[in-house]
Design an enzyme around this catalytic site. Sequence first.
Site, PDB file in Angstrom:
ATOM      1  CD  GLU A 106      -2.726  -1.214   2.490  1.00  0.00           C
ATOM      2  OE1 GLU A 106      -3.978  -1.463   2.439  1.00  0.00           O
ATOM      3  OE2 GLU A 106      -2.049  -1.039   3.585  1.00  0.00           O
TER       4      GLU A 106
HETATM    5  C1  ACM Z   1      -2.068  -5.298   3.925  1.00  0.00           C
HETATM    6  O1  ACM Z   1      -3.110  -5.912   4.477  1.00  0.00           O
HETATM    7  N1  ACM Z   1      -1.860  -4.143   3.859  1.00  0.00           N
HETATM    8  C2  ACM Z   1      -0.709  -6.256   3.762  1.00  0.00           C
END
Ligand code: ACM
Length: 537
Positions: free
Chosen positions: A340
């Site tokens: 992310e």
């Molecule tokens: C995640 O759930 N951001 C790996």
Amino acid sequence: MKHTLQKISFHLFLCCLVLACAPKKKEINYPTTDLAQNSLIPKPLEVIATNSAFGLDSKTAIFTNQTTEGFEDVGMYLAEKIKQRLHLDIPVNSTLDETVERIIYINQTDSLDSEAPEAYQLYIKNDSILLNATTAAGAFRGIQTLRQLIPEESNDTVAEQPMWLIPSGKIVDAPLFEYRGAMLDVARHFFTVEEVKKFIDLLAYYKYNKFHMHLTDDQGWRIEIKSWPKLTEIGAQSEVGGGPGGFYTQEEFKELVQYAAERHMEIIPEVDMPGHTNAASFSYPVLNGNGKKLSYYTGTHVGFSTFDARKDTVYAFLDDVIREIAAISPSPYFHIGGDESHATKKTDYIHFVEKVEAIVRKHDKVMVGWEEIVQGKLDSGSIIQFWQDSVNAKTAALKGHQIIFSPAHKAYLDMQYDTLSKHGLHWAAYIPVDTAYNWDPSSYIKSLPKDHILGFEAPLWSETISNSAELEYLAFPRAIGYSELGWTPAESRDWEGYKARLADQTAFLKRMNVAYYPSKLIDWKEPKNVYKEIKKD
Ligand code: ACM
């Protein structure tokens, strides 16, 4: 030749024992007990019942191989668990005298059928239990099986003193995957050393062998780095919701590593980057790459922070961080997060993960990262943790990587069970206990070659939980089912059978004060008499 000698010496040992004990031994008429009716989790590969029992009582002694490192420790661990639970003092490798009537022998052998280092075999007879394993890790998995076979109630009609009847027979067992893990996010909320140890203890009982610690995120930095002290002076002092945060000193981290190692579990440290880095950049603004003014972050949004991927100082910083953690972390793996990073330009992101991979390798570790890192040109030995997009997993396999399976809508322990759940999130799914169990990592992504699956991990993110009771509400019972997904082949698993075995875990969970979620899908079986564990001396 070595095998033959070992076998002969063990049989000689048993013969001596029987002879030594013969004059004292009373004939015991054991009632019929059925090993095939066990409630073992994870389910073993093969169980053959012989419909009698081994009587565990104060006349039992444990002996172990004493030449291979770790076997005696496994015997001591078993003795300690028996003492805590049954209040029996069972000697380990002490003299074999007339007070001993039955033995548990933990034997090292190189002649098991399975080549998995954690494989083991148990032969349970009236007067002896023989546990064969190639490694101490295998012996340790085997004694978890033994612990689970000790009944809740003693059988006072067999002998004048309490005796716990372990059903007789043979168990042949080995794990499906070499990597069977759980993850705890200690960054969104901090968990104390004692809270982490309790979780490790519970996971060890179900034969987990990896414990991944998500040590840093936007809301907090949780590990002491001596060369960059503000990470903990500033970066550790916050958490979601505005609580005090906290961190592990390097000594405390080593203590956790040691505690896990005594349970043949490996701790895998994660420092998440280049996103999820607000706490680090707030401590040292020189690292920041999003151009914004920084402050503590106590909310739960993701994707807004990034390191500056084009600055040498960032890589000098990461070299120090990875060097210091690698020095206190015996695991071959170092997890760099990588998920992310929405505030990092794609070209910068790729440049970053490739540079960080070189630093991780320089410190003799294998890099692990969330699936997004597969965009980089990486060494095929680096490991990809699949959590969301099967295209990333397939790309990883094509590029030759091994993959850890953690699909969010099946394996995330922080997903709510249903709309009434007290804690947790549901952005990926609601995951009731049956949904958590009823799938198969090996066939989850069609056309993904099985030999690219290193194993399974169940992550527990902590935006909504901040203590053991809340952790346990989300993790249990689902983590128990996940242990079976990692250990037992799909063709041996079925929900109805598992459900009945899970119901029989109630006594253990109560004894360990686990605040599990009492799902209505399970007919939880409370034994009449839960022995209270006694505290360690
Ligand atoms: C995640 O759930 N951001 C790996």
